[in-house]
Design a protein around this motif. Structure first.
Motif, PDB file in Angstrom:
ATOM      1  N   LEU A   1       0.820  -1.202   0.000  1.00 53.33           N
ATOM      2  CA  LEU A   1       0.000   0.000   0.000  1.00 53.33           C
ATOM      3  C   LEU A   1       0.860   1.260   0.000  1.00 53.33           C
ATOM      4  CD1 LEU A   1      -2.837   1.178   0.086  1.00 53.33           C
ATOM      5  CD2 LEU A   1      -2.766   1.034   2.592  1.00 53.33           C
ATOM      6  N   ALA A   2       1.977   1.214   0.715  1.00 56.51           N
ATOM      7  CA  ALA A   2       2.899   2.354   0.729  1.00 56.51           C
ATOM      8  C   ALA A   2       3.427   2.648  -0.666  1.00 56.51           C
ATOM      9  CB  ALA A   2       4.056   2.078   1.691  1.00 56.51           C
ATOM     10  N   GLY A   3       3.793   1.602  -1.392  1.00 51.68           N
ATOM     11  CA  GLY A   3       4.284   1.784  -2.751  1.00 51.68           C
ATOM     12  C   GLY A   3       3.225   2.318  -3.693  1.00 51.68           C
ATOM     13  N   LEU A   4       2.004   1.853  -3.543  1.00 52.91           N
ATOM     14  CA  LEU A   4       0.916   2.298  -4.419  1.00 52.91           C
ATOM     15  C   LEU A   4       0.466   3.719  -4.093  1.00 52.91           C
ATOM     16  CD1 LEU A   4      -1.280  -0.944  -4.516  1.00 52.91           C
ATOM     17  CD2 LEU A   4       0.215  -0.059  -6.315  1.00 52.91           C
ATOM     18  N   TYR A   5       0.464   4.070  -2.806  1.00 49.99           N
ATOM     19  CA  TYR A   5      -0.029   5.388  -2.411  1.00 49.99           C
ATOM     20  C   TYR A   5       1.012   6.473  -2.662  1.00 49.99           C
ATOM     21  CZ  TYR A   5      -3.392   8.344   0.041  1.00 49.99           C
ATOM     22  OH  TYR A   5      -4.329   9.297   0.338  1.00 49.99           O
ATOM     23  N   GLY A   6       2.276   6.175  -2.416  1.00 43.35           N
ATOM     24  CA  GLY A   6       3.365   7.038  -2.843  1.00 43.35           C
ATOM     25  C   GLY A   6       3.488   8.375  -2.142  1.00 43.35           C
ATOM     26  N   ILE A   7       3.636   8.372  -0.818  1.00 43.52           N
ATOM     27  CA  ILE A   7       3.851   9.622  -0.087  1.00 43.52           C
ATOM     28  C   ILE A   7       5.130   9.524   0.741  1.00 43.52           C
ATOM     29  CG2 ILE A   7       1.428  10.330   0.020  1.00 43.52           C
ATOM     30  CD1 ILE A   7       1.240   9.112   2.789  1.00 43.52           C
TER      31      ILE A   7
ATOM     32  N   THR B   1       0.686   8.942   7.045  1.00 46.32           N
ATOM     33  CA  THR B   1      -0.492   9.751   7.355  1.00 46.32           C
ATOM     34  C   THR B   1      -1.660   8.845   7.709  1.00 46.32           C
ATOM     35  OG1 THR B   1      -1.872  11.574   6.542  1.00 46.32           O
ATOM     36  CG2 THR B   1      -1.391   9.813   4.986  1.00 46.32           C
ATOM     37  N   LYS B   2      -2.739   9.460   8.130  1.00 47.57           N
ATOM     38  CA  LYS B   2      -4.003   8.762   8.362  1.00 47.57           C
ATOM     39  C   LYS B   2      -5.088   9.487   7.581  1.00 47.57           C
ATOM     40  CE  LYS B   2      -2.979   6.828  12.940  1.00 47.57           C
ATOM     41  NZ  LYS B   2      -3.407   6.720  14.358  1.00 47.57           N
ATOM     42  N   LEU B   3      -5.910   8.717   6.895  1.00 53.93           N
ATOM     43  CA  LEU B   3      -6.969   9.295   6.082  1.00 53.93           C
ATOM     44  C   LEU B   3      -8.230   9.432   6.924  1.00 53.93           C
ATOM     45  CD1 LEU B   3      -6.369   7.247   2.808  1.00 53.93           C
ATOM     46  CD2 LEU B   3      -5.356   9.429   3.495  1.00 53.93           C
ATOM     47  N   THR B   4      -8.518  10.652   7.331  1.00 51.66           N
ATOM     48  CA  THR B   4      -9.675  10.869   8.215  1.00 51.66           C
ATOM     49  C   THR B   4     -10.987  10.530   7.530  1.00 51.66           C
ATOM     50  OG1 THR B   4      -9.742  13.199   7.553  1.00 51.66           O
ATOM     51  CG2 THR B   4      -8.477  12.651   9.522  1.00 51.66           C
ATOM     52  N   PHE B   5     -11.044  10.640   6.207  1.00 49.41           N
ATOM     53  CA  PHE B   5     -12.289  10.317   5.502  1.00 49.41           C
ATOM     54  C   PHE B   5     -12.461   8.811   5.314  1.00 49.41           C
ATOM     55  CE2 PHE B   5      -9.000  11.015   2.326  1.00 49.41           C
ATOM     56  CZ  PHE B   5      -9.152   9.951   1.463  1.00 49.41           C
ATOM     57  N   LEU B   6     -11.443   8.019   5.744  1.00 51.56           N
ATOM     58  CA  LEU B   6     -11.537   6.562   5.709  1.00 51.56           C
ATOM     59  C   LEU B   6     -11.300   5.985   7.106  1.00 51.56           C
ATOM     60  CD1 LEU B   6      -9.713   5.532   2.390  1.00 51.56           C
ATOM     61  CD2 LEU B   6     -12.167   5.465   2.872  1.00 51.56           C
TER      62      LEU B   6
ATOM     63  N   ILE C   1      -1.673   5.136   6.355  1.00 51.78           N
ATOM     64  CA  ILE C   1      -0.921   4.957   5.114  1.00 51.78           C
ATOM     65  C   ILE C   1       0.556   5.196   5.427  1.00 51.78           C
ATOM     66  CG2 ILE C   1      -0.541   5.750   2.755  1.00 51.78           C
ATOM     67  CD1 ILE C   1      -3.227   4.468   3.063  1.00 51.78           C
ATOM     68  N   MET C   2       1.386   4.209   5.145  1.00 51.15           N
ATOM     69  CA  MET C   2       2.802   4.331   5.445  1.00 51.15           C
ATOM     70  C   MET C   2       3.534   5.082   4.334  1.00 51.15           C
ATOM     71  SD  MET C   2       2.991   2.988   8.337  1.00 51.15           S
ATOM     72  CE  MET C   2       1.329   3.636   8.555  1.00 51.15           C
ATOM     73  N   ALA C   3       4.677   5.628   4.698  1.00 52.96           N
ATOM     74  CA  ALA C   3       5.492   6.377   3.738  1.00 52.96           C
ATOM     75  C   ALA C   3       6.355   5.428   2.909  1.00 52.96           C
ATOM     76  CB  ALA C   3       6.379   7.368   4.482  1.00 52.96           C
ATOM     77  N   ILE C   4       6.571   5.784   1.646  1.00 54.04           N
ATOM     78  CA  ILE C   4       7.466   5.011   0.797  1.00 54.04           C
ATOM     79  C   ILE C   4       8.872   5.591   0.835  1.00 54.04           C
ATOM     80  CG2 ILE C   4       7.057   6.333  -1.322  1.00 54.04           C
ATOM     81  CD1 ILE C   4       7.569   2.495  -0.947  1.00 54.04           C
ATOM     82  N   GLY C   5       9.037   6.787   1.395  1.00 56.31           N
ATOM     83  CA  GLY C   5      10.354   7.397   1.507  1.00 56.31           C
ATOM     84  C   GLY C   5      10.584   8.497   0.492  1.00 56.31           C
ATOM     85  N   ALA C   6      11.836   8.864   0.305  1.00 56.20           N
ATOM     86  CA  ALA C   6      12.193  10.046  -0.487  1.00 56.20           C
ATOM     87  C   ALA C   6      11.825   9.950  -1.958  1.00 56.20           C
ATOM     88  CB  ALA C   6      13.692  10.319  -0.351  1.00 56.20           C
ATOM     89  N   ILE C   7      11.511   8.760  -2.458  1.00 56.47           N
ATOM     90  CA  ILE C   7      11.128   8.666  -3.872  1.00 56.47           C
ATOM     91  C   ILE C   7       9.734   9.225  -4.125  1.00 56.47           C
ATOM     92  CG2 ILE C   7      12.690   6.800  -4.524  1.00 56.47           C
ATOM     93  CD1 ILE C   7      10.341   4.856  -4.113  1.00 56.47           C
ATOM     94  N   TRP C   8       9.054   9.724  -3.068  1.00 53.20           N
ATOM     95  CA  TRP C   8       7.821  10.486  -3.292  1.00 53.20           C
ATOM     96  C   TRP C   8       8.096  11.607  -4.286  1.00 53.20           C
ATOM     97  CZ3 TRP C   8       7.906  15.692  -2.742  1.00 53.20           C
ATOM     98  CH2 TRP C   8       8.947  16.243  -1.976  1.00 53.20           C
TER      99      TRP C   8
ATOM    100  N   THR D   1      -4.318  19.794   4.046  1.00 50.90           N
ATOM    101  CA  THR D   1      -4.048  18.368   4.287  1.00 50.90           C
ATOM    102  C   THR D   1      -4.796  17.831   5.508  1.00 50.90           C
ATOM    103  OG1 THR D   1      -2.108  18.943   5.615  1.00 50.90           O
ATOM    104  CG2 THR D   1      -1.754  18.539   3.272  1.00 50.90           C
ATOM    105  N   GLN D   2      -5.883  18.506   5.891  1.00 45.86           N
ATOM    106  CA  GLN D   2      -6.558  18.083   7.117  1.00 45.86           C
ATOM    107  C   GLN D   2      -7.206  16.703   6.996  1.00 45.86           C
ATOM    108  OE1 GLN D   2      -7.329  20.641   5.192  1.00 45.86           O
ATOM    109  NE2 GLN D   2      -9.507  21.120   5.114  1.00 45.86           N
ATOM    110  N   TYR D   3      -7.418  16.226   5.765  1.00 44.59           N
ATOM    111  CA  TYR D   3      -8.014  14.906   5.574  1.00 44.59           C
ATOM    112  C   TYR D   3      -6.968  13.830   5.265  1.00 44.59           C
ATOM    113  CZ  TYR D   3     -12.288  17.654   5.303  1.00 44.59           C
ATOM    114  OH  TYR D   3     -13.308  18.521   5.579  1.00 44.59           O
TER     115      TYR D   3
END
Length: 361
Positions: free
Chosen positions: A110-116, A120-125, A130-137, A180-182
């Motif tokens: 999921l980290a690789g697919l989401y790409g940040i 973070t946490k998605l408040t609307f879900l 969601i985990m970070a993929i690192g500097a390749i964002w 980015t509140q969501y």
């Protein structure tokens, strides 16, 4: 026709990558003024250079080109990170997935697919982590920013008011990016939206040929803006956040001018010879660095051993030297690796139809 590379631009890219590596290796100095100065400029300068070199293209051709130059390195590196994070227990990504209460396999993919770049946490879900993929964002943000800026170039009519309209739209996107509140948007869209103002700045510099002969007054002003920006707080482009947004953007502008001026006046042949490959293959440097940072973690071990003896500064310096050395080794070997180089140097080494992966037409 192959476009001739501009040496000082590769030197700027090399300096930017050195700042990124240093910024990730400050350990107990990560909240220092020096760290704030690095974060003020190390990512924006790449967007500014892209704006400076921008050429309007048909959107389809642009997406095809960006797939080869940005998304292929992301796909390969994210895949390596995901696979190794599943196989190796003691990695930064694994630690985060366990902390989040998700299975390492699911969270890593999921980290690789989401790409940040930051978890973070998605408040609307229902606060789904969601985990970070690192500097390749950064690769995804540059893809998004490039497409948006090219789209604006197609939408905004030519004329004497074109630059004004581009600046207005860039400022609007800058403000939107900070919402980015969501939770952070996928594919580092927040950073991609923010990057447009840096593309516009670089594009404006090119329109006025400003970097052809940078005036000294602008270098002095750049130093002041860069310093004031660092004094005002941190600038985290990956999450589109600044302690003072106006000063952060102005500091990025000023600091980039300073680094470009320094690169143009760097004449020592030995230094230039070392820096040019680091800049030319800056994407290899970035991707190698993030694998080293998140998976190998040797730099952290170097620092930890020396820090226990009270040698924190020495440990930090040696960790930085190690990480630069590791990236340099990758710069040398990756272009010589038949399969891997297709992902990082696809224009030079495209996939053939006989390969398992077919180059997109």
């Amino acid at each position: 026709m192959r476009v001739k590379r501009i040496a000082w631009i590769d030197i700027v890219r090399a300096v930017g990558m050195l700042l990124i590596i240093a910024g990730h290796t400050l350990f107990m100095y990560q909240f220092s003024y020096f760290a704030r100065a690095i974060y003020a400029v190390h990512v924006p300068i790449f967007f500014i250079l892209s704006g400076y070199l921008f050429r309007k293209k048909p959107l389809k051709k642009q997406v095809r080109d960006l797939f080869s130059s940005l998304l292929l390195p992301y796909i390969f590196t994210a895949g390596v990170i995901v696979v190794l994070s599943i196989l190796i227990n003691k990695t930064a990504l694994h630690d985060l997935t366990v902390f989040a209460g998700l299975g390492p396999n699911r969270a890593s993919v999921l980290a690789g697919l989401y790409g940040i770049g930051t978890a973070t946490k998605l408040t609307f879900l229902n606060n789904h982590p969601i985990m970070a993929i690192g500097a390749i964002w950064f690769l995804l943000a540059m893809f998004v920013g490039s497409v948006i800026f090219n789209l604006l170039q197609h939408l905004v009519p030519e004329g004497k008011h074109k630059l004004t309209i581009l600046w207005i739209l860039s400022i609007v996107l800058l403000v939107i990016s900070t919402q980015t509140q969501y939770g952070l948007l996928p594919w580092s869209l927040n950073a991609g939206l923010m990057s447009v103002i840096f593309y516009t700045f670089g594009y404006t510099l090119h329109q006025y040929n400003f970097l052809d002969a940078i005036p000294l007054w602008s270098v002095g002003l750049g130093v002041i803006l860069w310093g004031v920006s660092a004094w005002s707080g941190f600038f985290y482009v990956n999450v589109a956040h600044a302690d003072n947004l106006l000063l952060a953007v102005l500091g990025a502008f000023g600091g980039s001018i300073v680094i470009c001026w320094l690169a143009q006046h760097l004449t020592q042949p030995q230094v230039v010879k070392v820096l040019l490959p680091f800049g030319r293959y800056s994407l290899i440097v970035l991707c190698a660095h993030i694998v080293d940072l998140d998976i190998l973690r040797i730099g952290l071990s170097i620092y930890a051993h020396l820090a226990t003896a009270g040698l924190t500064l020495l440990g930090t310096v040696l960790a930085i030297i190690y990480r630069i050395t590791f990236a340099s080794i990758c710069v040398y070997f990756v272009p010589k690796m038949p399969f891997v180089r297709h992902f990082f140097l696809n224009k030079q080494y495209p996939f053939r139809r006989s390969d398992k992966i077919v180059k997109i037409a």
